[in-house]
Design an enzyme around this catalytic site. Structure first.
Site, short mmCIF file in Angstrom:
data_model
loop_
_atom_site.label_atom_id
_atom_site.label_comp_id
_atom_site.label_asym_id
_atom_site.label_seq_id
_atom_site.Cartn_x
_atom_site.Cartn_y
_atom_site.Cartn_z
N GLY A 112 0.84 -1.19 0.00
CA GLY A 112 0.00 0.00 0.00
C GLY A 112 0.88 1.24 0.00
N GLN B 297 2.69 10.01 1.57
CA GLN B 297 3.99 9.35 1.73
C GLN B 297 4.99 9.78 0.67
OE1 GLN B 297 2.00 5.31 2.23
NE2 GLN B 297 3.91 5.06 3.38
N CYS C 268 5.84 -0.17 7.64
CA CYS C 268 5.46 0.95 6.78
C CYS C 268 6.67 1.40 5.97
CB CYS C 268 4.94 2.10 7.65
SG CYS C 268 4.35 3.51 6.72
N LEU C 269 6.43 1.72 4.71
CA LEU C 269 7.51 2.22 3.86
C LEU C 269 8.06 3.54 4.37
CD1 LEU C 269 6.01 1.42 0.34
CD2 LEU C 269 7.76 0.14 1.59
N HIS D 198 -4.67 1.27 7.58
CA HIS D 198 -3.28 1.74 7.65
C HIS D 198 -3.05 2.86 6.63
CE1 HIS D 198 1.18 1.12 8.17
NE2 HIS D 198 1.14 1.72 6.99
N GLU D 199 -3.46 2.63 5.39
CA GLU D 199 -3.26 3.64 4.35
C GLU D 199 -4.14 4.86 4.57
OE1 GLU D 199 -0.68 3.49 2.51
OE2 GLU D 199 -0.25 1.44 3.13
N HIS E 189 -2.67 7.42 6.82
CA HIS E 189 -1.72 8.36 6.20
C HIS E 189 -2.43 9.62 5.72
CE1 HIS E 189 1.99 6.11 6.33
NE2 HIS E 189 1.39 5.04 5.85
#
Length: 165
Positions: free
Chosen positions: A26, A31, A79-80, A121-122, A125
């Site tokens: 994701g 991000q 997470c990225l 989660h996304e 953001h």
């Protein structure tokens, strides 16, 4: 197709490319430094854990979580945006969300299990929330040194990262 729509489609394509290049499941626009309310997800890498994720590949434009429910479940998330850190996070097991897809079709759908977790989660953001904000306070204090090192750019990953100064 108008120029703005072409630009948006190009941006969405770049989100997908960036997510795949980073081995993510994701990625949300914030991000990559954009304040758009867009995220993309592809749950297929987790298909072995949950076969229903095989075809979960969606673009969410202007999403709105309408309802969260079910039991609170714990699952290890990463997470990225916070490389090399994974923690147990508690989230509701179900979510109902309204969004536009990449073709600007309106959807209202319910998800559960890992799919609901990925979406939450996304979505976080878009709301300015990182998964570490959901870590228990004591655990967060224990992670402080790791998080400070990451904030200073002291980490290694296989993808490009821009550290905010």
């Amino acid at each position: 197709m108008e120029r703005e729509e072409e630009d948006l489609q190009e941006f969405i394509g770049n989100l997908w490319d960036t997510m795949y290049h980073s081995d993510g499941i994701g990625l949300a626009a914030p991000q990559v430094g954009k304040s758009f309310r867009i995220f993309v997800i592809d749950g297929s890498p987790l298909e072995e854990d949950d076969p229903s994720l095989k075809d979960l590949k969606t673009t969410f434009i202007n999403p709105e979580i309408l309802e969260r429910g079910g039991d609170e479940t714990t699952y290890e998330e990463g997470c990225l945006s916070i490389p090399n850190l994974r923690e147990e996070i508690v989230r509701p097991e179900r979510v109902r969300i309204r969004y536009y897809d990449r073709d600007f079709n309106l959807h209202e759908e319910g998800y559960d299990g890992i799919a609901a977790r990925i979406i939450q989660h996304e979505y976080d953001h878009l709301e300015g929330i990182l998964f570490t904000d959901r870590v228990a306070p004591l655990k967060k204090r224990m992670l402080r040194n790791k998080l400070n090192a990451i904030a200073k750019g002291k980490f290694e990953v296989s993808y490009k990262v821009r550290v905010a100064k």
